[in-house]
Design an enzyme around this catalytic site. Structure first.
Site, mmCIF file in Angstrom:
data_model
loop_
_atom_site.group_PDB
_atom_site.id
_atom_site.type_symbol
_atom_site.label_atom_id
_atom_site.label_comp_id
_atom_site.label_asym_id
_atom_site.label_seq_id
_atom_site.Cartn_x
_atom_site.Cartn_y
_atom_site.Cartn_z
ATOM 1 N N GLY A 206 0.815 -1.207 0.000
ATOM 2 C CA GLY A 206 0.000 0.000 0.000
ATOM 3 C C GLY A 206 0.845 1.252 0.000
ATOM 4 N N GLY B 284 -3.819 -2.508 -2.189
ATOM 5 C CA GLY B 284 -2.405 -2.314 -2.461
ATOM 6 C C GLY B 284 -2.060 -2.653 -3.899
ATOM 7 N N ASP C 17 -4.025 -12.644 3.252
ATOM 8 C CA ASP C 17 -4.995 -11.865 4.028
ATOM 9 C C ASP C 17 -4.736 -12.115 5.507
ATOM 10 O OD1 ASP C 17 -7.181 -10.747 5.296
ATOM 11 O OD2 ASP C 17 -8.688 -11.720 4.042
ATOM 12 N N SER D 253 -5.026 -2.359 6.037
ATOM 13 C CA SER D 253 -6.396 -1.874 6.218
ATOM 14 C C SER D 253 -6.740 -0.936 5.081
ATOM 15 C CB SER D 253 -6.557 -1.116 7.542
ATOM 16 O OG SER D 253 -7.877 -0.585 7.643
ATOM 17 N N LYS E 238 -12.858 -6.779 9.670
ATOM 18 C CA LYS E 238 -12.114 -8.003 9.955
ATOM 19 C C LYS E 238 -10.607 -7.769 10.049
ATOM 20 C CE LYS E 238 -13.341 -11.858 7.880
ATOM 21 N NZ LYS E 238 -13.754 -12.795 6.792
ATOM 22 N N ASN F 207 -4.734 -11.915 15.088
ATOM 23 C CA ASN F 207 -3.795 -12.898 14.545
ATOM 24 C C ASN F 207 -2.347 -12.424 14.675
ATOM 25 O OD1 ASN F 207 -5.845 -14.659 13.783
ATOM 26 N ND2 ASN F 207 -5.977 -13.853 11.699
ATOM 27 N N TYR G 235 -14.767 1.746 9.771
ATOM 28 C CA TYR G 235 -13.335 2.063 9.860
ATOM 29 C C TYR G 235 -12.973 2.575 11.245
ATOM 30 C CZ TYR G 235 -8.817 4.168 8.581
ATOM 31 O OH TYR G 235 -7.488 4.503 8.515
ATOM 32 N N LYS H 141 -10.582 0.565 14.106
ATOM 33 C CA LYS H 141 -9.338 1.112 14.635
ATOM 34 C C LYS H 141 -9.402 1.279 16.159
ATOM 35 C CE LYS H 141 -6.881 1.546 10.891
ATOM 36 N NZ LYS H 141 -5.610 0.807 10.717
#
Length: 329
Positions: free
Chosen positions: A13, A39, A59, A78, A94, A102, A148, A152
């Protein structure tokens, strides 16, 4: 002497690719990870020939495995533009929740220090200006921006939980509006939208009356702040941005002057929950990191405009995202 190894998610990105460049320059072995939803491999193609660079098309919302030692993790995966996170709201939630979980698990397993990319959007439509880290924000969790903003905010919360409960070394950067080469021309944010419209000879679209403010930080300054934060001893959120505040209307006029075009400015209705003010209080960054931006907006805009002018014509005239009426971030 073996190189330190760092994983940069969202590495293809805009911001992630600049971070890859910086850590390659600093002598790290860089592992970039990106699912390429927003990206582009063009951002990092110059790095593929380097033996100290790897790329994983993956992912992070799914299980993440990196073989061998891993000293640092930067989580920048993101969607960041309004058009993107309205188009893929579930994936946005997600990557901020499952993806962060993760990666925190990976950091714990590897003994890595992890820095997450949070955002000024956690402040919502602020009742305080400039916004210090102590301000808790004014966010609508069920509005269009909620996917969003709340992703965050959760990301910060779970990162602090891992820090306090598992004693994991974590860092949190709250990023304010950033610009520079490798931004996507048609991603809906004010700067590339205005420049794209100017280059195409279109009218400049301003939402509301243009009195809402933004503060634009050049990408090299941001990367420097992130680099210093990663190697600091401070675990709580730190604002990184340029406090030089400007109204959107005045910014549109700056772009017209920069491009030497004669476009008219046209006005559209202000979108729901659009922040009226956005300006970082960087007192903490100055104190803890000895950091402040050094690139003035005029210089940064000239570099960025030169980048956009050199884009292929098919990129300039890609009409997929021509309607910027979602938001003006």
């Amino acid at each position: 002497m073996s190189r330190k190894r760092i994983l940069i998610t969202g590495g293809a990105g805009f911001l992630g690719s600049h971070l890859c460049d910086r850590f390659i320059k600093e002598g790290f072995h860089v592992i970039a990870m990106d699912n390429l939803i927003t990206g582009s491999l063009q951002n990092i193609e110059h790095l593929f020939k380097l033996e100290q660079f790897e790329f994983y098309n993956h992912d992070v919302s799914k299980f993440v495995h990196i073989p061998g030692e891993l000293h640092y993790i930067l989580h920048f995966a993101s969607p960041a533009s309004p058009i993107d996170y309205l188009k893929i709201p579930i994936q946005t939630l997600k990557v901020g929740s499952l993806g962060t979980h993760n990666l925190l698990g990976l950091a714990r397993a590897k003994g890595s220090r992890m820095l997450i990319a949070s955002t000024s959007e956690i402040y919502g439509d602020p009742a305080v200006n400039p916004q210090p880290e102590s301000y808790w924000g004014n966010v609508n969790p069920v509005g269009p921006r909620g996917v969003y903003d709340e992703a965050k905010r959760f990301q910060e919360a779970i990162t602090m939980a891992y820090h306090t409960f598992h004693k994991l070394e974590t860092r949190i950067v709250r990023i304010f509006n950033t610009y520079g080469p490798r931004m996507r021309l048609n991603d809906g944010r004010a700067l590339p939208a205005f420049i794209g419209q100017a280059l195409r000879g279109e009218d400049i679209t301003v939402f509301g009356d243009g009195s809402q403010t933004r503060s634009f930080c050049y990408v090299d300054d941001l990367v420097e702040g992130i680099y210093r934060l990663l190697f600091s001893d401070y675990a709580y959120p730190v604002n990184i941005g340029n406090p030089d505040e400007i109204t959107i209307l005045d910014f549109a006029k700056e772009i017209i002057k920069l491009t030497g075009t004669q476009q008219k400015i046209v006005f559209k209705d202000l979108p729901i929950d659009d922040p009226k003010q956005r300006r970082p209080d960087i007192t903490l960054a100055k104190q803890i990191l000895n950091w402040a931006p050094t690139v003035d907006r005029k210089t940064g805009l000239e570099i960025t405009y030169d980048y956009f002018k050199r884009l292929p014509e098919e990129t300039l005239y890609n009409r997929e995202h021509k309607d910027f009426s979602f938001f003006q971030k």
